[in-house]
Motif scaffolding. Structure first.
Motif, mmCIF file in Angstrom:
data_model
loop_
_atom_site.group_PDB
_atom_site.id
_atom_site.type_symbol
_atom_site.label_atom_id
_atom_site.label_comp_id
_atom_site.label_asym_id
_atom_site.label_seq_id
_atom_site.Cartn_x
_atom_site.Cartn_y
_atom_site.Cartn_z
ATOM 1 N N ARG A 60 8.542 39.810 -0.860
ATOM 2 C CA ARG A 60 8.302 41.255 -0.823
ATOM 3 C C ARG A 60 8.553 41.879 -2.193
ATOM 4 O O ARG A 60 7.810 42.768 -2.628
ATOM 5 C CB ARG A 60 9.199 41.916 0.229
ATOM 6 N N HIS A 61 9.597 41.413 -2.877
ATOM 7 C CA HIS A 61 9.898 41.941 -4.204
ATOM 8 C C HIS A 61 8.764 41.648 -5.184
ATOM 9 O O HIS A 61 8.339 42.533 -5.950
ATOM 10 C CB HIS A 61 11.200 41.332 -4.722
ATOM 11 N N ALA A 70 12.414 38.064 1.395
ATOM 12 C CA ALA A 70 12.850 39.162 0.530
ATOM 13 C C ALA A 70 12.291 38.997 -0.879
ATOM 14 O O ALA A 70 11.845 39.973 -1.504
ATOM 15 C CB ALA A 70 14.376 39.225 0.492
ATOM 16 N N LEU A 100 5.072 37.409 6.558
ATOM 17 C CA LEU A 100 5.465 38.717 6.033
ATOM 18 C C LEU A 100 4.909 39.835 6.910
ATOM 19 O O LEU A 100 5.595 40.828 7.184
ATOM 20 C CB LEU A 100 4.952 38.880 4.600
ATOM 21 N N ASP A 132 7.009 39.999 10.032
ATOM 22 C CA ASP A 132 8.302 40.622 9.756
ATOM 23 C C ASP A 132 8.157 42.131 9.642
ATOM 24 O O ASP A 132 8.989 42.902 10.153
ATOM 25 C CB ASP A 132 8.892 40.059 8.462
ATOM 26 N N TYR A 133 7.109 42.548 8.962
ATOM 27 C CA TYR A 133 6.889 43.978 8.778
ATOM 28 C C TYR A 133 6.552 44.652 10.097
ATOM 29 O O TYR A 133 7.067 45.726 10.423
ATOM 30 C CB TYR A 133 5.770 44.196 7.766
ATOM 31 N N VAL A 145 15.104 34.118 5.147
ATOM 32 C CA VAL A 145 15.350 35.517 4.815
ATOM 33 C C VAL A 145 15.266 35.740 3.310
ATOM 34 O O VAL A 145 14.669 36.727 2.838
ATOM 35 C CB VAL A 145 16.734 35.957 5.345
ATOM 36 N N GLU A 146 15.843 34.825 2.539
ATOM 37 C CA GLU A 146 15.778 34.940 1.081
ATOM 38 C C GLU A 146 14.354 34.836 0.581
ATOM 39 O O GLU A 146 13.944 35.568 -0.334
ATOM 40 C CB GLU A 146 16.629 33.844 0.436
#
Length: 211
Positions: free
Chosen positions: A17-18, A14, A58, A61-62, A10-11
């Protein structure tokens, strides 16, 4: 057996994505991602094989967050609805479209939308091959619309500067280009309208009528 990795998937997702939101997906590397997470690059490989695998995860997830609206009974409307979900979801994160247009990246979780378009097309009378053609036409139209709008929003030029598109249109010779000249003062507002739904229906209707 050694200690398990402390950094969670999860980290990592995230942080990826950032970085993409900030710098673009092309500049995403495993080394930069590790620095963003605050861990060693080797730790990332407990969760992802490489950058391509990271992008695929990713995308999944999206896609998992995409809404699945109730589909209409009419197959043509199902095609329209699925395409609209694709557009509305991807418009919020245009970099996904850039990755998908490479043709070697696909999110498993998004394949239900492709299936919905194909099934609806077949029920409308398309052969399997024609259904693929319709899906491809919809995808090209949708991807192009998203990318053009995203680029325009990111790199919008000053429309008042000499030589800009709007400035050139306002200066056209009405005798040579009468229709363009008549629309010159409204060109910017007219071309910024959201006509996706109209274009989509016209595309699908035209394709199905040509069968």
């Amino acid at each position: 057996m050694g200690r398990p990795p402390r950094t969670s998937r999860v980290e990592i997702m995230a942080a990826a994505r950032h970085l993409i939101d900030r710098d673009g997906w092309e500049k995403l590397t495993m080394r930069r991602l590790a620095a963003e997470v605050g861990t060693a690059p080797t730790t990332l490989y407990h969760h992802v094989r490489d950058k391509d695998d990271l992008l695929t995860q990713l995308l999944d997830d999206y896609a998992d967050r995409m809404p699945r609206p109730a589909m209409p009974l009419d197959p043509r409307e199902r095609v329209i609805t699925a395409a609209t979900v694709i557009r509305d979801t991807l418009a919020a994160w245009p970099w996904v479209v850039e990755v998908l247009t490479r043709d070697d990246q696909v999110g498993r979780a998004a394949l239900w939308m492709v299936e919905t378009v194909l099934a609806g097309a077949v029920e409308c009378g398309c052969s399997p091959e024609q259904a693929v053609d319709l899906y491809r036409s919809i995808w090209y139209y949708t991807a192009g619309e998203i990318l053009i709008r995203a680029t325009r929003g990111r790199d919008r030029p000053d429309s008042s500067r000499p030589g800009s598109r709007d400035d050139r249109i306002r200066a056209v010779d009405a005798a040579e280009l009468p229709h363009l000249a008549a629309l010159a003062d409204r060109w910017a507002s007219l071309t910024s309208r959201d006509t996706y739904a109209l274009g989509l229906r016209s595309l699908v209707d035209g394709f199905l009528q040509a069968l």
